[in-house]
Design a protein around this motif. Structure first.
Motif, PDB file in Angstrom:
ATOM      1  N   PHE A 192      49.701  39.573  35.845  1.00 13.59           N
ATOM      2  CA  PHE A 192      49.308  38.469  36.714  1.00 13.59           C
ATOM      3  C   PHE A 192      49.873  37.143  36.214  1.00 13.59           C
ATOM      4  O   PHE A 192      50.068  36.940  35.013  1.00 13.59           O
ATOM      5  N   LEU A 199      37.634  40.827  37.057  1.00 13.00           N
ATOM      6  CA  LEU A 199      37.608  41.160  35.634  1.00 13.00           C
ATOM      7  C   LEU A 199      36.193  41.208  35.065  1.00 13.00           C
ATOM      8  O   LEU A 199      36.014  41.414  33.868  1.00 13.00           O
ATOM      9  N   ILE A 233      45.024  32.962  37.094  1.00 14.86           N
ATOM     10  CA  ILE A 233      43.670  33.478  37.127  1.00 14.86           C
ATOM     11  C   ILE A 233      42.785  32.527  37.916  1.00 14.86           C
ATOM     12  O   ILE A 233      42.934  31.300  37.815  1.00 14.86           O
ATOM     13  N   ARG A 246      39.560  38.027  28.812  1.00 15.37           N
ATOM     14  CA  ARG A 246      39.849  37.970  30.243  1.00 15.37           C
ATOM     15  C   ARG A 246      41.287  37.507  30.486  1.00 15.37           C
ATOM     16  O   ARG A 246      42.036  38.108  31.255  1.00 15.37           O
ATOM     17  N   ALA A 258      44.567  39.756  31.913  1.00 12.85           N
ATOM     18  CA  ALA A 258      45.286  39.339  33.120  1.00 12.85           C
ATOM     19  C   ALA A 258      46.780  39.177  32.832  1.00 12.85           C
ATOM     20  O   ALA A 258      47.632  39.631  33.609  1.00 12.85           O
ATOM     21  N   ALA A 283      42.455  45.415  35.071  1.00 17.61           N
ATOM     22  CA  ALA A 283      43.476  44.422  35.413  1.00 17.61           C
ATOM     23  C   ALA A 283      44.801  45.099  35.734  1.00 17.61           C
ATOM     24  O   ALA A 283      45.459  44.766  36.730  1.00 17.61           O
ATOM     25  N   VAL A 300      44.609  36.767  39.669  1.00 15.41           N
ATOM     26  CA  VAL A 300      43.490  37.699  39.639  1.00 15.41           C
ATOM     27  C   VAL A 300      42.199  36.894  39.575  1.00 15.41           C
ATOM     28  O   VAL A 300      42.056  35.971  38.780  1.00 15.41           O
TER      29      VAL A 300
END
Length: 282
Positions: free
Chosen positions: A32, A14, A35, A23, A27, A260, A9
């Motif tokens: 996910f 975000l 990142i 953050r 995620a 997210a 992501v």
């Protein structure tokens, strides 16, 4: 195809209204596997009072990796500002810190293919062992795959490659047609970014505003994200990262955790249909 690559992501997705740990936590909990970080996001973390070791410890706490670094701009100017030179060096530092091997690059300024290829060659030499991923964007100096590939090819550098994004592909009025990729080796596409678009584009003069505020989650719009994925899969592309880059004020208004999760859930639906090898492990 059988090779697995991480579903990432982007930090764009975000937003900037959260701490670095919030953050990463959002995620991870959404599903996910990695990142993507902008240089600005990294600086924000430092401004929180975090040191590099703290950032690495937060990533380890949530078993998350940084999989993309972005992004270098204004690299084709003959006279580059101190700020841009510094940002470039920061991206190199982030690659070393996080173990990332490619950097996303954009170019708003419009130069000839020959000039841009020479400047890309110089950037690639400065990058050394790191790959420079050039992203065509319809409102930029590299508006489509044709010019972007001409520049990458013209640079003559092994570490010059391409990054392809659904939103930019559709807004450049390019069909989901393998013929557009015919002359491009699959391994010259270092990363893929997916999202979706509204059925009607913003006016050309403000198209970048749409890109920065009104992209849709994969599979929820007009752009046919699944067809985009199938095209690249059929091409034999094995990206270093499959990035979800949804930049949406409306989605972010729901909060970072919900944004997210919403983007991850819609991504999985698309990949299950169009690129099953990319599906995250449960």
């Amino acid at each position: 195809m059988s090779k697995k690559f991480p579903i990432t992501v982007s930090s764009w997705t975000l937003g900037d209204q959260c701490t670095f740990e919030e953050r990463v936590k959002a995620a991870k909990e959404a599903g996910f596997e990695g990142i993507g970080l902008r240089a600005e996001t990294y600086v924000d973390a430092l401004n929180e009072g975090l040191f590099d070791e703290d950032i690495l410890n937060i990533l380890a706490k949530y078993d998350m990796k940084v999989t993309e670094v972005e992004y270098i701009v204004q690299w084709a100017d003959d006279v580059r500002s101190y700020e841009q030179k510094y940002k470039e060096q920061m991206c190199f530092h982030m690659c070393a810190l996080f173990g990332v091997n490619h950097i996303n690059c954009g170019l708003m300024e419009n130069y000839s293919v020959e000039h841009t290829a020479q400047k890309l060659k110089e950037l690639c030499h400065r990058a050394g062992k790191y790959t420079i991923g050039v992203e065509p964007m319809p409102y930029s100096g590299l508006p489509d795959i044709k010019k972007a590939w001409a520049v990458v090819k013209g640079s003559g550098c092994d570490n010059a490659k391409l990054i392809l994004d659904t939103w930019h592909w559709v807004r450049a009025n390019q069909p989901m047609d393998l013929a557009l990729l015919e002359d491009i080796p699959a391994d010259k596409i270092v990363a893929v970014q997916i999202n979706d678009v509204h059925d009607r584009a913003y006016a050309k003069s403000i198209l970048r505003d749409e890109s920065m505020h009104d992209r849709l989650a994969p599979g929820t719009g007009y752009g046919d994200t699944a067809a985009f994925c199938r095209m690249l899969r059929e091409k034999g592309v094995e990206p270093k990262a499959m990035g979800v880059e949804v930049i949406s004020d409306a989605i972010l208004a729901k909060g970072v955790a919900e944004a997210a999760k919403y983007n991850f859930d819609n991504t999985v639906k698309v990949l299950a249909e169009a690129w099953p090898e990319a599906m995250p492990e449960k």
